[in-house]
Design a protein around this motif. Structure first.
Motif, short mmCIF file in Angstrom:
data_model
loop_
_atom_site.label_atom_id
_atom_site.label_comp_id
_atom_site.label_asym_id
_atom_site.label_seq_id
_atom_site.Cartn_x
_atom_site.Cartn_y
_atom_site.Cartn_z
N SER A 1 0.84 -1.21 0.00
CA SER A 1 0.00 0.00 0.00
C SER A 1 0.87 1.25 0.00
CB SER A 1 -0.93 0.01 1.21
OG SER A 1 -1.93 -0.97 1.11
N LEU A 2 1.97 1.21 0.76
CA LEU A 2 2.84 2.37 0.84
C LEU A 2 3.51 2.66 -0.49
CD1 LEU A 2 4.07 4.56 2.64
CD2 LEU A 2 5.92 2.98 3.18
N ILE A 3 4.09 1.64 -1.13
CA ILE A 3 4.78 1.95 -2.39
C ILE A 3 3.78 2.22 -3.51
CG2 ILE A 3 6.87 0.73 -1.71
CD1 ILE A 3 6.12 -1.36 -3.85
N SER A 4 2.57 1.66 -3.42
CA SER A 4 1.54 2.01 -4.40
C SER A 4 1.16 3.48 -4.25
CB SER A 4 0.30 1.13 -4.19
OG SER A 4 0.60 -0.23 -4.46
N ALA A 5 1.16 3.96 -3.02
CA ALA A 5 0.88 5.38 -2.78
C ALA A 5 2.02 6.25 -3.29
CB ALA A 5 0.65 5.63 -1.29
N ILE A 6 3.25 5.82 -3.07
CA ILE A 6 4.40 6.56 -3.58
C ILE A 6 4.29 6.69 -5.10
CG2 ILE A 6 6.90 6.50 -3.95
CD1 ILE A 6 7.11 4.99 -1.26
N MET A 7 3.89 5.61 -5.75
CA MET A 7 3.83 5.58 -7.22
C MET A 7 2.60 6.32 -7.75
SD MET A 7 6.06 4.32 -9.23
CE MET A 7 6.15 4.88 -10.93
N GLY A 8 1.62 6.59 -6.88
CA GLY A 8 0.41 7.27 -7.32
C GLY A 8 -0.67 6.33 -7.80
N VAL A 9 -0.49 5.03 -7.54
CA VAL A 9 -1.48 4.04 -7.96
C VAL A 9 -2.70 4.07 -7.04
CG1 VAL A 9 -1.91 1.57 -8.32
CG2 VAL A 9 0.29 2.57 -8.99
N VAL A 10 -2.47 4.34 -5.76
CA VAL A 10 -3.57 4.53 -4.81
C VAL A 10 -3.42 5.92 -4.20
CG1 VAL A 10 -3.73 2.07 -4.29
CG2 VAL A 10 -2.34 3.54 -2.83
N PRO A 11 -4.54 6.59 -3.86
CA PRO A 11 -4.45 7.94 -3.33
C PRO A 11 -3.90 7.99 -1.91
CG PRO A 11 -6.73 7.19 -3.33
CD PRO A 11 -5.93 6.14 -4.03
N ILE A 12 -3.16 9.04 -1.62
CA ILE A 12 -2.66 9.29 -0.27
C ILE A 12 -3.71 10.09 0.49
CG2 ILE A 12 -0.92 10.57 1.04
CD1 ILE A 12 1.08 9.85 -1.13
N THR A 13 -4.09 9.59 1.65
CA THR A 13 -5.09 10.28 2.47
C THR A 13 -4.54 11.59 3.01
OG1 THR A 13 -5.99 8.12 3.09
CG2 THR A 13 -6.65 10.01 4.43
N SER A 14 -3.30 11.55 3.49
CA SER A 14 -2.61 12.76 3.94
C SER A 14 -1.12 12.49 3.95
CB SER A 14 -3.09 13.18 5.34
OG SER A 14 -2.78 12.18 6.30
N GLY A 15 -0.35 13.57 4.02
CA GLY A 15 1.10 13.46 4.00
C GLY A 15 1.68 13.90 2.67
N THR A 16 3.01 13.82 2.56
CA THR A 16 3.72 14.35 1.40
C THR A 16 4.76 13.37 0.89
OG1 THR A 16 3.48 16.59 2.31
CG2 THR A 16 5.09 16.31 0.56
N VAL A 17 4.87 13.27 -0.43
CA VAL A 17 5.94 12.52 -1.08
C VAL A 17 6.78 13.52 -1.87
CG1 VAL A 17 6.54 10.74 -2.76
CG2 VAL A 17 4.54 10.44 -1.28
N ARG A 18 8.09 13.52 -1.63
CA ARG A 18 9.00 14.39 -2.37
C ARG A 18 10.04 13.55 -3.10
NH1 ARG A 18 8.08 17.41 2.24
NH2 ARG A 18 9.80 16.39 3.33
N PHE A 19 10.32 13.95 -4.33
CA PHE A 19 11.33 13.27 -5.13
C PHE A 19 12.29 14.31 -5.65
CE2 PHE A 19 12.67 11.43 -9.33
CZ PHE A 19 13.48 10.44 -8.80
N LEU A 20 13.57 14.15 -5.33
CA LEU A 20 14.60 15.14 -5.69
C LEU A 20 14.20 16.53 -5.24
CD1 LEU A 20 15.49 13.81 -9.26
CD2 LEU A 20 16.78 13.46 -7.14
N GLY A 21 13.61 16.60 -4.04
CA GLY A 21 13.23 17.87 -3.44
C GLY A 21 11.92 18.45 -3.93
N ARG A 22 11.26 17.79 -4.86
CA ARG A 22 10.01 18.29 -5.44
C ARG A 22 8.82 17.53 -4.87
NH1 ARG A 22 8.54 17.53 -11.88
NH2 ARG A 22 6.35 18.15 -11.77
N ASP A 23 7.76 18.25 -4.54
CA ASP A 23 6.54 17.62 -4.06
C ASP A 23 5.84 16.93 -5.23
OD1 ASP A 23 4.02 16.93 -3.08
OD2 ASP A 23 3.76 18.77 -1.95
N VAL A 24 5.77 15.59 -5.15
CA VAL A 24 5.17 14.80 -6.24
C VAL A 24 3.96 14.02 -5.73
CG1 VAL A 24 7.34 14.63 -7.48
CG2 VAL A 24 6.72 12.83 -5.85
N THR A 25 3.41 14.45 -4.61
CA THR A 25 2.32 13.71 -3.97
C THR A 25 1.17 13.45 -4.93
OG1 THR A 25 2.92 14.81 -1.90
CG2 THR A 25 0.81 13.65 -1.96
N LEU A 26 0.81 14.45 -5.72
CA LEU A 26 -0.36 14.35 -6.59
C LEU A 26 -0.03 13.99 -8.03
CD1 LEU A 26 -2.40 17.43 -5.26
CD2 LEU A 26 -2.58 15.02 -4.57
N ALA A 27 1.23 13.75 -8.32
CA ALA A 27 1.62 13.40 -9.69
C ALA A 27 1.09 12.01 -10.06
CB ALA A 27 3.14 13.43 -9.84
#
Length: 247
Positions: free
Chosen positions: A51-77
């Motif tokens: 569930s966690l890595i599916s959320a990182i990948m954007g396959v399932v929605p994140i209820t709350s919190g932030t994912v950053r990649f190379l310093g960029r917020d990619v939570t909703l990508a």
């Protein structure tokens, strides 16, 4: 602030939660993966790892919190955007295209890479690393053994030239001798300085190749630190992983 000699995080999660209705699959998880390291994310079935890595990948929605990649917020990508950014995933269960050949599967993996020279270089590199795929290049993927399919799934993911790769249960369902080969390949990728988030139930093999580790149970992180320290902690391993002892 990190020490000057410590690499910056490539991937950072801050208080990520994933809920499916009343089910709290991931509960306020924060972790990071630094450039060039292998990080193991361990835990038993139902811990929330996929569930966690599916959320990182954007396959399932994140209820709350932030994912950053190379310093960029990619939570909703979207997943497609994340692949183009350089986040790759080899999913649990392999999910190859059984009716397509090995060659066609690899070409699909490279479809987000616009540079033909890079595609060709990557194909050559990974066919050398996975020689059985070179032998089976024109064979339907569905006719491969489980271990060969896992090698295809990993190499397909690598074809796009990702900056970080998430490997979800790469040893699942494989015979012990094939598991050993898969972890040898992960060690080769580590030696090539590929950044890897390794999601596994096979704790001892994962900890042997990882630099750092997180232990997840019931949607929460129960340990984070050096992989060697977790490997030596019989209490943690037996309690959360169901192992009689850490080997």
């Amino acid at each position: 602030m990190r020490p000057n000699d410590e690499p910056e995080a490539m991937l950072e999660l801050d208080s990520v939660r994933v809920e499916y209705g009343a089910v709290k699959a991931v509960q306020s998880v924060s972790l990071d993966v630094r450039e060039g390291e292998v990080v193991a994310l361990l835990g038993p079935n139902g811990a929330g790892k996929t569930s966690l890595i599916s959320a990182i990948m954007g396959v399932v929605p994140i209820t709350s919190g932030t994912v950053r990649f190379l310093g960029r917020d990619v939570t909703l990508a979207s997943p497609e955007e994340k692949v183009r950014m350089g986040i790759g995933i080899s999913p649990e269960g392999r999910r190859i295209f059984a009716n397509l050949t090995v060659a066609e599967n690899l070409r699909l993996g490279a479809s987000s890479q616009p540079d033909k020279a890079i595609r060709e270089r990557n194909q050559h590199r990974y066919l050398e690393m996975f020689p059985i795929l070179k032998e089976r290049f024109h064979q339907k993927a569905g006719t491969l053994s489980g271990g060969e399919q896992q090698q295809l799934a990993i190499s397909r993911c690598l074809m796009a030239g990702p900056k970080i790769v998430m490997l979800d249960e790469p040893s699942l369902g494989l015979a012990p001798v094939i598991v050993e080969r898969i972890f040898d390949l992960i060690a080769e990728l580590k030696a090539a300085r590929l950044t890897i988030l390794l999601v596994e139930q096979n704790a001892n093999e994962a900890l042997a190749v990882a630099d750092r580790a997180y232990l997840m149970h019931s949607g929460r992180l129960r340990f984070e630190g050096e992989a060697s320290r977790l490997r030596e902690s019989e209490d943690l391993m037996s309690h959360y992983m169901g192992l009689a002892e850490a080997q």
